[in-house]
Design a protein around this motif. Sequence first.
Motif, mmCIF file in Angstrom:
data_model
loop_
_atom_site.group_PDB
_atom_site.id
_atom_site.type_symbol
_atom_site.label_atom_id
_atom_site.label_comp_id
_atom_site.label_asym_id
_atom_site.label_seq_id
_atom_site.Cartn_x
_atom_site.Cartn_y
_atom_site.Cartn_z
ATOM 1 N N ALA A 263 0.760 -1.377 0.100
ATOM 2 C CA ALA A 263 0.207 0.294 0.131
ATOM 3 C C ALA A 263 0.464 1.314 -0.432
ATOM 4 O O ALA A 263 0.545 2.278 -0.818
ATOM 5 C CB ALA A 263 -0.943 0.263 1.399
ATOM 6 N N ARG A 264 2.112 1.365 1.013
ATOM 7 C CA ARG A 264 2.654 2.393 0.749
ATOM 8 C C ARG A 264 3.922 2.419 -0.254
ATOM 9 O O ARG A 264 3.831 3.492 -0.741
ATOM 10 C CB ARG A 264 3.973 2.405 2.041
ATOM 11 C CG ARG A 264 4.909 3.544 1.725
ATOM 12 C CD ARG A 264 5.991 2.931 3.217
ATOM 13 N NE ARG A 264 7.207 3.890 3.504
ATOM 14 C CZ ARG A 264 7.197 5.093 3.957
ATOM 15 N NH1 ARG A 264 6.811 4.358 4.822
ATOM 16 N NH2 ARG A 264 7.964 5.992 4.077
ATOM 17 N N ARG A 265 4.060 1.437 -1.345
ATOM 18 C CA ARG A 265 4.401 1.916 -2.096
ATOM 19 C C ARG A 265 3.316 2.343 -3.497
ATOM 20 O O ARG A 265 4.213 3.355 -4.353
ATOM 21 C CB ARG A 265 4.880 0.566 -2.696
ATOM 22 C CG ARG A 265 6.329 -0.498 -2.292
ATOM 23 C CD ARG A 265 7.029 -1.884 -2.844
ATOM 24 N NE ARG A 265 7.487 -2.174 -1.849
ATOM 25 C CZ ARG A 265 7.842 -3.501 -2.125
ATOM 26 N NH1 ARG A 265 7.333 -4.594 -2.218
ATOM 27 N NH2 ARG A 265 8.781 -4.012 -1.065
ATOM 28 N N ALA A 266 2.263 1.899 -2.764
ATOM 29 C CA ALA A 266 1.258 2.118 -4.345
ATOM 30 C C ALA A 266 0.742 3.785 -3.925
ATOM 31 O O ALA A 266 0.416 4.861 -5.397
ATOM 32 C CB ALA A 266 -0.419 1.627 -4.180
ATOM 33 N N GLN A 267 1.024 4.377 -2.794
ATOM 34 C CA GLN A 267 0.689 5.430 -2.158
ATOM 35 C C GLN A 267 2.096 6.481 -2.895
ATOM 36 O O GLN A 267 2.091 7.677 -3.163
ATOM 37 C CB GLN A 267 0.532 5.557 -0.865
ATOM 38 C CG GLN A 267 0.266 7.304 -0.633
ATOM 39 C CD GLN A 267 -0.487 7.731 1.110
ATOM 40 O OE1 GLN A 267 0.479 6.231 2.092
ATOM 41 N NE2 GLN A 267 -0.756 8.289 1.888
ATOM 42 N N MET A 268 3.265 5.848 -2.970
ATOM 43 C CA MET A 268 4.512 6.505 -3.563
ATOM 44 C C MET A 268 4.487 7.115 -5.078
ATOM 45 O O MET A 268 4.646 7.831 -5.215
ATOM 46 C CB MET A 268 5.703 5.990 -2.922
ATOM 47 C CG MET A 268 5.692 6.341 -1.548
ATOM 48 S SD MET A 268 7.273 4.939 -0.944
ATOM 49 C CE MET A 268 8.643 6.076 -1.929
ATOM 50 N N LYS A 269 3.620 5.820 -5.248
ATOM 51 C CA LYS A 269 3.318 5.969 -6.843
ATOM 52 C C LYS A 269 2.542 7.125 -7.265
ATOM 53 O O LYS A 269 2.517 7.832 -8.975
ATOM 54 C CB LYS A 269 3.015 4.742 -7.412
ATOM 55 C CG LYS A 269 4.275 3.839 -7.409
ATOM 56 C CD LYS A 269 4.061 2.071 -8.343
ATOM 57 C CE LYS A 269 4.595 1.491 -8.519
ATOM 58 N NZ LYS A 269 4.356 -0.251 -9.177
ATOM 59 N N THR A 270 1.815 7.755 -6.537
ATOM 60 C CA THR A 270 0.697 7.774 -7.079
ATOM 61 C C THR A 270 0.516 9.306 -6.442
ATOM 62 O O THR A 270 0.140 10.585 -7.184
ATOM 63 C CB THR A 270 -0.710 7.610 -6.881
ATOM 64 O OG1 THR A 270 -0.895 7.343 -5.337
ATOM 65 C CG2 THR A 270 -1.007 6.486 -6.567
ATOM 66 N N ALA A 271 1.646 9.852 -5.641
ATOM 67 C CA ALA A 271 2.342 10.793 -5.646
ATOM 68 C C ALA A 271 2.685 12.292 -5.930
ATOM 69 O O ALA A 271 3.509 11.591 -6.877
ATOM 70 C CB ALA A 271 2.787 10.638 -4.194
#
Length: 271
Positions: A263-271
């Motif tokens: 979930a953290r990686r996904a959030q980082m990609k969309t940030a």
Amino acid sequence: MQHSKIVMITGAASGIGAATAQLAANAGYRVVIADIDADRGRQMAEKIGNGAWSLKLDICSETEWTAALDQVWQREGKLDILINNAAIVHTGWARDLTLDAHRQTMDTNFFGAVIGMMTALPRMKVQGSGHLISVSSMNAFIPYPGIASYAAAKHALRAFHAAVALEERAGPIDFTLIYPTATETPMLDKEANDDALALAFSGTPVSANLVAQQILDAMVSKPVEVFIPPERGEAVKRLGIDPVQLRAYVEANEPIGLEKLKARRAQMKTA
């Protein structure tokens, strides 16, 4: 108001070190930013202001430690507090890392702090006061998979610091160990790239400012040890001496950490 005390912080160009330097300067301490990256250290000192200044320091070098402390004494006339904070991490299964990576971790995270303590200690004894603070980690008690040599170095630092504190208990020097949990820093961002570190993400990381505030409080109260957050201290110590419970803890929490990591990686990609 300018403080009469001088604090030197290693690895202070970023992360916990930078946050601690900023809070210390805000509180009126004279702050010395020590970092292997001279440019970033200088930029951090300029950002902090309030009389903060920087020097280049490779903590693995005895020569550079001597030169750095010479600069501090020449410029400030003393050093009241040394915070050994600088650290590195090589992530991945121990079997996949080179021996050089394991050695570099030990050289930096353990011997770097040892050299600093042993270089500063006699000078502080001569001046009749001083406070040596070692930023260890909760991994000193719980050796997470994926950072075996990091945990080993922090465990060794904890033991060495505690032993020296006992040896010097009748002298004028105070000793404090700091044990943060996972902290939002560039190091944690690096760890987020490796599934081997899933366990580190099973809980909620704390902010660098929270750790810095606890360090700042410890500079005044001078406790023997500080767990951050404090409510995890007893559980961490119990797990650290019970390998059976530790294995159960790892097996139960690694899947949780892996989901949070994704979930953290996904959030980082969309940030």
